[in-house]
Design a protein around this motif. Sequence first.
Motif, PDB file in Angstrom:
ATOM      1  N   GLY A  99       3.581  -4.195  22.094  1.00  0.00           N
ATOM      2  CA  GLY A  99       3.110  -3.822  20.775  1.00  0.00           C
ATOM      3  C   GLY A  99       3.738  -4.649  19.691  1.00  0.00           C
ATOM      4  N   PRO A 100       3.197  -4.547  18.508  1.00  0.00           N
ATOM      5  CA  PRO A 100       3.649  -5.396  17.401  1.00  0.00           C
ATOM      6  C   PRO A 100       5.016  -4.978  16.892  1.00  0.00           C
ATOM      7  CG  PRO A 100       2.023  -3.821  16.641  1.00  0.00           C
ATOM      8  CD  PRO A 100       2.122  -3.632  18.112  1.00  0.00           C
ATOM      9  N   PRO A 101       5.776  -5.943  16.325  1.00  0.00           N
ATOM     10  CA  PRO A 101       7.122  -5.643  15.822  1.00  0.00           C
ATOM     11  C   PRO A 101       7.122  -4.834  14.529  1.00  0.00           C
ATOM     12  CG  PRO A 101       6.557  -7.930  15.377  1.00  0.00           C
ATOM     13  CD  PRO A 101       5.447  -7.365  16.198  1.00  0.00           C
ATOM     14  N   VAL A 102       6.011  -4.842  13.842  1.00  0.00           N
ATOM     15  CA  VAL A 102       5.969  -4.071  12.596  1.00  0.00           C
ATOM     16  C   VAL A 102       4.692  -3.238  12.555  1.00  0.00           C
ATOM     17  CG1 VAL A 102       7.309  -5.670  11.197  1.00  0.00           C
ATOM     18  CG2 VAL A 102       4.852  -5.967  11.380  1.00  0.00           C
ATOM     19  N   VAL A 103       4.732  -2.231  11.709  1.00  0.00           N
ATOM     20  CA  VAL A 103       3.529  -1.445  11.500  1.00  0.00           C
ATOM     21  C   VAL A 103       3.362  -1.299   9.993  1.00  0.00           C
ATOM     22  CG1 VAL A 103       4.888   0.644  11.803  1.00  0.00           C
ATOM     23  CG2 VAL A 103       2.411   0.779  11.951  1.00  0.00           C
ATOM     24  N   VAL A 104       2.114  -1.272   9.549  1.00  0.00           N
ATOM     25  CA  VAL A 104       1.861  -1.222   8.117  1.00  0.00           C
ATOM     26  C   VAL A 104       1.233   0.114   7.734  1.00  0.00           C
ATOM     27  CG1 VAL A 104       0.525  -2.216   6.243  1.00  0.00           C
ATOM     28  CG2 VAL A 104       1.624  -3.706   7.910  1.00  0.00           C
ATOM     29  N   TYR A 105       1.847   0.771   6.767  1.00  0.00           N
ATOM     30  CA  TYR A 105       1.302   2.025   6.266  1.00  0.00           C
ATOM     31  C   TYR A 105       0.769   1.812   4.860  1.00  0.00           C
ATOM     32  CZ  TYR A 105       3.819   4.300  10.072  1.00  0.00           C
ATOM     33  OH  TYR A 105       4.273   4.682  11.292  1.00  0.00           O
ATOM     34  N   GLU A 106      -0.272   2.561   4.538  1.00  0.00           N
ATOM     35  CA  GLU A 106      -0.860   2.399   3.221  1.00  0.00           C
ATOM     36  C   GLU A 106      -0.843   3.730   2.495  1.00  0.00           C
ATOM     37  OE1 GLU A 106      -4.724   0.584   3.401  1.00  0.00           O
ATOM     38  OE2 GLU A 106      -4.966   1.022   1.277  1.00  0.00           O
ATOM     39  N   ASP A 137      -5.586 -14.988  -4.594  1.00  0.00           N
ATOM     40  CA  ASP A 137      -6.994 -14.678  -4.293  1.00  0.00           C
ATOM     41  C   ASP A 137      -7.181 -13.533  -3.308  1.00  0.00           C
ATOM     42  OD1 ASP A 137      -7.819 -16.728  -5.899  1.00  0.00           O
ATOM     43  OD2 ASP A 137      -7.737 -18.193  -4.276  1.00  0.00           O
ATOM     44  N   LYS A 138      -6.120 -12.893  -2.937  1.00  0.00           N
ATOM     45  CA  LYS A 138      -6.252 -11.854  -1.904  1.00  0.00           C
ATOM     46  C   LYS A 138      -5.537 -10.607  -2.373  1.00  0.00           C
ATOM     47  CE  LYS A 138      -8.136 -13.419   2.074  1.00  0.00           C
ATOM     48  NZ  LYS A 138      -8.880 -14.530   1.515  1.00  0.00           N
ATOM     49  N   ARG A 139      -5.696  -9.570  -1.544  1.00  0.00           N
ATOM     50  CA  ARG A 139      -4.919  -8.366  -1.812  1.00  0.00           C
ATOM     51  C   ARG A 139      -3.593  -8.451  -1.057  1.00  0.00           C
ATOM     52  NH1 ARG A 139      -7.232  -4.033  -4.053  1.00  0.00           N
ATOM     53  NH2 ARG A 139      -6.217  -2.493  -2.735  1.00  0.00           N
ATOM     54  N   ALA A 140      -2.568  -7.837  -1.611  1.00  0.00           N
ATOM     55  CA  ALA A 140      -1.244  -7.902  -0.992  1.00  0.00           C
ATOM     56  C   ALA A 140      -1.273  -7.334   0.411  1.00  0.00           C
ATOM     57  CB  ALA A 140      -0.230  -7.150  -1.849  1.00  0.00           C
ATOM     58  N   GLU A 141      -2.123  -6.316   0.617  1.00  0.00           N
ATOM     59  CA  GLU A 141      -2.136  -5.674   1.933  1.00  0.00           C
ATOM     60  C   GLU A 141      -2.576  -6.640   3.026  1.00  0.00           C
ATOM     61  OE1 GLU A 141      -5.322  -2.756   2.507  1.00  0.00           O
ATOM     62  OE2 GLU A 141      -5.813  -3.063   0.407  1.00  0.00           O
ATOM     63  N   ASP A 142      -3.456  -7.599   2.682  1.00  0.00           N
ATOM     64  CA  ASP A 142      -3.889  -8.567   3.690  1.00  0.00           C
ATOM     65  C   ASP A 142      -2.716  -9.420   4.157  1.00  0.00           C
ATOM     66  OD1 ASP A 142      -6.440  -7.666   3.399  1.00  0.00           O
ATOM     67  OD2 ASP A 142      -6.946  -9.130   1.837  1.00  0.00           O
ATOM     68  N   ILE A 143      -1.910  -9.853   3.192  1.00  0.00           N
ATOM     69  CA  ILE A 143      -0.770 -10.711   3.522  1.00  0.00           C
ATOM     70  C   ILE A 143       0.260  -9.934   4.333  1.00  0.00           C
ATOM     71  CG2 ILE A 143       1.154 -12.005   2.518  1.00  0.00           C
ATOM     72  CD1 ILE A 143      -1.094 -13.496   1.610  1.00  0.00           C
ATOM     73  N   ILE A 144       0.477  -8.699   3.910  1.00  0.00           N
ATOM     74  CA  ILE A 144       1.501  -7.875   4.548  1.00  0.00           C
ATOM     75  C   ILE A 144       1.154  -7.529   5.989  1.00  0.00           C
ATOM     76  CG2 ILE A 144       2.344  -5.496   4.512  1.00  0.00           C
ATOM     77  CD1 ILE A 144       3.658  -6.140   2.242  1.00  0.00           C
ATOM     78  N   SER A 145      -0.133  -7.444   6.276  1.00  0.00           N
ATOM     79  CA  SER A 145      -0.540  -6.966   7.603  1.00  0.00           C
ATOM     80  C   SER A 145      -0.593  -8.057   8.658  1.00  0.00           C
ATOM     81  CB  SER A 145      -1.925  -6.321   7.525  1.00  0.00           C
ATOM     82  OG  SER A 145      -2.010  -5.488   6.410  1.00  0.00           O
ATOM     83  N   LEU A 181       9.505 -11.105  12.889  1.00  0.00           N
ATOM     84  CA  LEU A 181       9.257 -10.242  11.740  1.00  0.00           C
ATOM     85  C   LEU A 181       8.565 -11.056  10.647  1.00  0.00           C
ATOM     86  CD1 LEU A 181      12.663  -8.377  11.583  1.00  0.00           C
ATOM     87  CD2 LEU A 181      10.494  -7.557  12.476  1.00  0.00           C
ATOM     88  N   PRO A 182       7.361 -10.657  10.263  1.00  0.00           N
ATOM     89  CA  PRO A 182       6.603 -11.433   9.274  1.00  0.00           C
ATOM     90  C   PRO A 182       7.390 -11.664   7.996  1.00  0.00           C
ATOM     91  CG  PRO A 182       5.264  -9.676  10.182  1.00  0.00           C
ATOM     92  CD  PRO A 182       6.633  -9.480  10.725  1.00  0.00           C
ATOM     93  N   MET A 183       8.209 -10.674   7.614  1.00  0.00           N
ATOM     94  CA  MET A 183       8.953 -10.803   6.373  1.00  0.00           C
ATOM     95  C   MET A 183       9.935 -11.969   6.446  1.00  0.00           C
ATOM     96  SD  MET A 183      12.314  -9.984   5.817  1.00  0.00           S
ATOM     97  CE  MET A 183      12.945  -8.898   6.978  1.00  0.00           C
ATOM     98  N   ASN A 184      10.618 -12.114   7.618  1.00  0.00           N
ATOM     99  CA  ASN A 184      11.526 -13.235   7.816  1.00  0.00           C
ATOM    100  C   ASN A 184      10.783 -14.540   7.698  1.00  0.00           C
ATOM    101  OD1 ASN A 184      13.940 -12.124   8.149  1.00  0.00           O
ATOM    102  ND2 ASN A 184      13.912 -12.059  10.375  1.00  0.00           N
TER     103      ASN A 184
END
Lengths: 370, 403
Positions: free
Chosen positions: B70-77, B141-149, B157-160
Motif C-alpha cells: 500500500g501507499p506510504p501516505v493517505v490523503v484526507y479531505e 493551474d491546478k488545485r492543491a489537492e491534485d498535487i498533494i495526492s 514520501l511525496p513531501m520529501n
Amino acid sequence: METAKISGKQLFVLVVLFEMGTALLEGFPVQLKQDAWIAILAGMAGGVLLFLVYYRLFLYYPDLPLTGYVEKIIGKWPGRVIGFIYIIYFAYLAARGLRDFGELLTATIYTNTPIFFLMSILILTITYAIQKGFEVLARVGEIFFAAVYMMAVIGFFLIIFSGLIHLENLKPVLESGWRQIMEVSIRQTMPFPFGEMILFTMILPHLNDQKKAKMICISGIVLSGINITIACIINIATLGTDLFLRSQYPLLSTVSKIQLFNFIERLDVLFMIYVMVAGFIKVAIFYYAAVAGTTGLFKFKNHRQVTFPMGILILVTAMMIASNFAEHIKEGLYIIPVYMHWPLQIYFPCLLLGIAMIRNRKKQKKAPAA
Amino acid sequence: MKKLVLVFILIIFSIPILGGCWNQRELTDLALVLAVGIDKGEGDKKYDVTFQVVVPGNVASGQNGGGGQGPPVVVYESSGDSITEASRKATKKIPRRLYYAHTSIVVIGEELAREGIYNILDPMDRDPEFRTTTVVIIAKDKRAEDIISILTNLDKLPMNRFIKTLESAEAMLGENIKLNIDDLIGAITSPGKEPVISGFVLEGSPEKGTSPQNISTTRPPAMVSVDGLGVIRGGKLVGWLNNFHVRGAVWLLNKMKGTEIKFDFEGKKDAVTTTPYLSDTDVSVTFKNGKPFANVDIDTAFKLSEMDTDFDIEDPHKIEELEKKTSDVIKKEVEAAIKEAQKYKADIFGFGERIHKSNPKRWKELKDDWDNQFAKMDYKIQVHSYYRESGVRGKPFWSDMNK
C-alpha cells in the motif's frame, strides 16, 4: 532576620540571574522595533543611577534591610507602614513572575495543562528552597548560572552558524527618535528589570564582604544589561522587525529557527530550560524578600514560620491578578510602572535618602560638640 | 523510621507528576501530517483542505524488505469556512489526532492564491505546533489537492520529494526559491517588499498519479515539477514569472547558487554554455533627480561547461569575450525580470525596503505610492563575471578532426 552570609561571587550570580530573569523572555520594548536595544541600554544606565541611591541608603545602615531602616529614617509607625507596602510590593512581583512563568508554559508546550498546576509545582519547589535558607538559594544560583551561560554560548554559536543573523534588519537606526526611546526606557526598561534592584536592599546585609557591594552589583547590572541587549539584537536580526513585534516570546521564535545540517534543529528545549531557571530565580528572590521583610516587621522568631503562608498567598495572587494573558501584559506595561514601580523604585528611595542625609548630617554635627 | 515513611510517601506522590503524563499523546494515536493543501471551497464552504498523512507501517524500510503493502501516505479531505474548522472536521474521517509538528509543506491552490492568502496564514503562524520553517508553494493551474495526492518515486514520501526537488533545482538551475512561512509573512508585512512563491505543476493525469501504478513504472504517468515563481501583491497572486524571468529575479534576490547560461559565439548559435557557481549581488537604491534609482551590482564566477565551436580557450582575448557574453546574458535576464515585476507593480526585489533602511525620511514620503513609484523606477545593472576553469579538458575532442 536570618543570619545567612553569602560571598561576593554568589551575590554577583544572583544579581545577573535575577536581572536577566524574565526580561530575556518578554522584557523587550518591541514597540520600538529595531531600536528596542537602545532603550534597553538607556534603561540600564537609569538602573545603575537608581542603584547608587539604594547603595547610599545601604551605607548608612549596613546591617539592616530596607524594611528595617525605613523605621529608623522616618519614625516607627510611618516606617512600618512603608515597610509593609514594600512587602506587598515584593510579594506582588513574585506573583507576577510566577504568572509569567505559567502563562509562557501554557502558551507553548503544556497547552492543555491547567496553569494553576504548573504554578503550584514551581512555588512548592521554591518554598522548599527558602525553608532551607538563603544560603541554599545562593548556591542554587551558582549552579544555574553555569548552566545558563553554557546554554547561552551554545545557542549563540548555533544561531550564528545557522546563518540566521541579518544585521541589516537593525537599520534604520533611531527611526523612532530619541524622544520616544527615552519615554519607553523610563516607562518600561528602567523599572523592569533594572529598577527591580531595589530588592537587593533586602539582601545586601547578608553579604560577608560589604565593601565590595557596589562593584559587584553594578557590574552585575551592566553584565545582565549587555546580555539582554545582545539577546535583543539577535532577536531583531533573526526575526526581522515584523516578527519581533508580533512574537509574544521573541527569544523562543529565534531559538526555534535554528536549523543546522538538517540535523541540529528544534532546539526549543534550550529555551524551556532557561524558562525554568529564570522562573525559579526571579520568583524565589522576590518571595524571599517578602518573607524576610515580614519576619522582621512582625518580629517572628524564624522566617520558616512565614514561608509557607507567604507561598500560598503568592500562588493565589498569581491566579487572581489577571483573568487572561492580555490583561496580565497590559497591567504590566501601563499600570504597574506608573503606580508601583515609579513610587517604590524612584520616589520613595530618593525621599528616604534625602531624609537620611539630613538626619546623619545632624548627627555628625552633634558628635564633635558632645 | 518516620522520616523513611515520609520520603516513601513523597516518592509515591511524585510519580504521577514527574511522569509527565498530563496530556500525553501516544505515537500510535497521532496522525503525522506531512503536507497541507488549501483550495478554494467547491461546495458551500470557503476552503477545501487536504491533509497528507503518513502511514507509518508502509514507510518503514530496512534490510528485511520492510514496508507493508500500500501507499506510504493517505490523503484526507475536509472543508470549512476557516482552516481550523476544516482541520477539526477532518477528524470525522481520521481515526487519530492530527499532529502538525512535522508538516513541511503547505500547498496553496492557484484559484485561492489569486483571491488572497492573508486569511489562511494566520492559523499556521499562531499555532505553536506548526513550525514556521514550513515551506509554502503554489499549485500552478491546478488545485492543491491534485498535487498533494500524487505518489512519487525516488523518495517514498511525496513531501520529501517536493522539498528535495525545490532544493536541488534551487542549487543547480536557480529558477525557484524555497520560501518558508516566516519569510512569506515578513515579505507581506514589509511595505517595501512583496513575496514570490515557487509554483509546482502537475504533468500527466492526476487520477493515475494517485495509484500505486505511478511508482511501479519507470515512466510515471503523473509527475510533479517545479515551475515558475508566483508574484504576490497585496496578499494576492497577480501573475507568474517564467523561465529566464525567474532567473533574473533569483539573481537580484542574491539567491543564485548555480545555473547554466548559453550564448552565441563566433557566429554559431548557442555555441557555448557556462555555469556560474558563485555569485554575489549588491543592490543599492539612491536618488537621481529626486527619483529613486536602483544600482544593481552582480559579481559571479563561472566555469565553461560545453563548447560547440572551436576556439583557443587559453587566449585571454577569448576569455574576455566569454566573460563579457556571460555578463550580457545575466544582465538581460535581470533587466527582463525587473521589467516584468514593474508590469505587475510588485516590488519583489525589496527596493523599497532598501530605501527605508538607508533613507527613512524619503521613505515616509514615498511609502504610500510605492507600487506606482516602483513601476516607474529607473535602474542600472552592472555584471562582472569571472572565468575560472573549463573542466579537465582544454580544447574539445573534435577540434583536430575537422581539419
